[in-house]
Design an enzyme around this catalytic site. Structure first.
Site, PDB file in Angstrom:
ATOM      1  N   GLY A  13      11.853 -96.705  46.026  1.00 53.62           N
ATOM      2  CA  GLY A  13      12.204 -97.129  45.236  1.00 53.62           C
ATOM      3  C   GLY A  13      12.447 -98.953  45.465  1.00 53.62           C
ATOM      4  O   GLY A  13      14.078 -99.030  44.727  1.00 53.62           O
ATOM      5  N   SER A 142      25.491 -94.515  51.388  1.00 51.19           N
ATOM      6  CA  SER A 142      27.015 -94.912  50.098  1.00 51.19           C
ATOM      7  C   SER A 142      27.929 -94.907  50.859  1.00 51.19           C
ATOM      8  O   SER A 142      28.162 -94.075  51.609  1.00 51.19           O
ATOM      9  CB  SER A 142      26.898 -94.825  49.280  1.00 51.19           C
ATOM     10  N   TYR A 155      26.677 -86.764  43.988  1.00 52.43           N
ATOM     11  CA  TYR A 155      25.765 -88.236  44.919  1.00 52.43           C
ATOM     12  C   TYR A 155      26.396 -88.515  46.155  1.00 52.43           C
ATOM     13  O   TYR A 155      25.765 -88.521  47.150  1.00 52.43           O
ATOM     14  CB  TYR A 155      26.475 -89.661  43.862  1.00 52.43           C
ATOM     15  N   ALA A 156      27.793 -88.173  46.470  1.00 51.57           N
ATOM     16  CA  ALA A 156      28.764 -88.465  47.505  1.00 51.57           C
ATOM     17  C   ALA A 156      27.697 -86.935  48.931  1.00 51.57           C
ATOM     18  O   ALA A 156      28.017 -87.929  49.976  1.00 51.57           O
ATOM     19  CB  ALA A 156      30.842 -88.053  47.268  1.00 51.57           C
TER      20      ALA A 156
END
Ligand code: NAP
Length: 246
Positions: A13, A142, A155-156
């Site tokens: 990425g 994150s 996502y978490a």
């Protein structure tokens, strides 16, 4: 000044945002860098943009959610670099939605990219690293993996899992001089956070003691440290870079 001139790196990425900042920082520190984007087109566009800024890096299109494409990515990176000393698992996506409305597809895409993607690429890199008896694996998590965030159950979950992945692999491969660490960015100004409304950004800023969003360079600084000899004894840790919000 950190000198990585004898090192090689693969960054997933690396076409935009944080990954691009990491590619730039590693290349400026002297490392030979290969990066991936989702497609050949995005990867090549980034190669040209980097070249215009005087930075040489080799780009490859590969979907990290695909086991086969990840294996091919690593094979091509090894052919170009000869070895992979540093792996930065950075590729990631969001598909935000309140849990009640979150579709199976939104769940699956985020798990497959952010978590299985790390499995896929690391799986292909680990054997050559074990053989070389050297490796620095850096996974981008994150802050929300530690705090949770409404609208980001998918996502978490992946970012919390990145911590377990990192700490477990760190224990498995350390005997071969391979370290595995994670960086947990706070809120960083990239395309990902550009999707937030002004009101959401304002609410975020109120939670950040340093009163600004982070930059890709703020995260790249952590990667340089973890990839350098300064961090040779740092293993299985999570470096939080978030302006003090957590
Ligand atoms: P971004 O600007 O949206 O860039 C995402 C990058 O990941 C792009 O290079 C994209 O390639 C690549 N990518 C996405 N899906 C992929 C796939 N299936 N296969 C291969 N490459 C894929 O994101 P960012 O903000 O820089 O985030 C980078 C990482 O930091 C992510 O892991 C993210 O979760 C994490 N993070 C970001 C923040 C933040 O506030 N921005 C905070 C904490 C953590 P293409 O250009 O080809 O699409």
């Amino acid at each position: 000044m950190i000198d990585l001139s004898s090192k090689t790196a693969l960054v997933t990425g690396g076409t935009r945002g944080i990954g691009r900042g990491i590619v730039e920082a590693l290349a400026q520190a002297g490392a030979k860098v290969v990066f991936s984007g989702r497609t050949e087109a995005t990867a090549q566009a980034a190669v040209e943009e980097l070249a215009a800024r005087g930075i040489t890096a080799y780009g490859i299109g590969a979907d990290v959610a695909s086991f086969a494409e990840s294996a091919a990515l690593v094979e091509k990176a090894l052919a170009h670099l000869g070895k992979i000393d540093i792996l930065v698992n950075n590729a990631g996506i969001t598909k935000d939605q309140l849990f009640l409305k979150m579709s199976e597809e939104d769940w699956g895409q985020v798990i497959n990219t952010n978590l299985t993607g790390i499995f896929n690429v690391t799986k292909a890199v680990i054997k050559p690293m074990l053989k070389a008896k050297y490796g620095r694996i850096i996974n981008i998590g994150s802050v929300v993996g530690s705090t949770g965030n409404p609208g980001q159950v998918n996502y978490a979950s992946t970012k919390a899992a990145v911590i377990g992945f990192t700490k477990s692999l760190a224990k498995e491969v350390a005997a071969r001089n391979i370290t595995c660490n994670a960086i947990a960015p706070g809120f960083i100004a990239t395309d990902m956070t550009e999707e937030l409304s002004e009101a959401q950004k304002q609410t975020l800023l109120e939670q950040i003691p340093l009163k600004r969003l982070g930059t890709a360079a703020d995260i790249a600084g952590g990667v340089l440290f973890l990839a350098s000899p300064l961090a040779d004894y740092v293993n299985g840790t999570v470096l939080h870079i978030n302006g003090g919000m957590y």
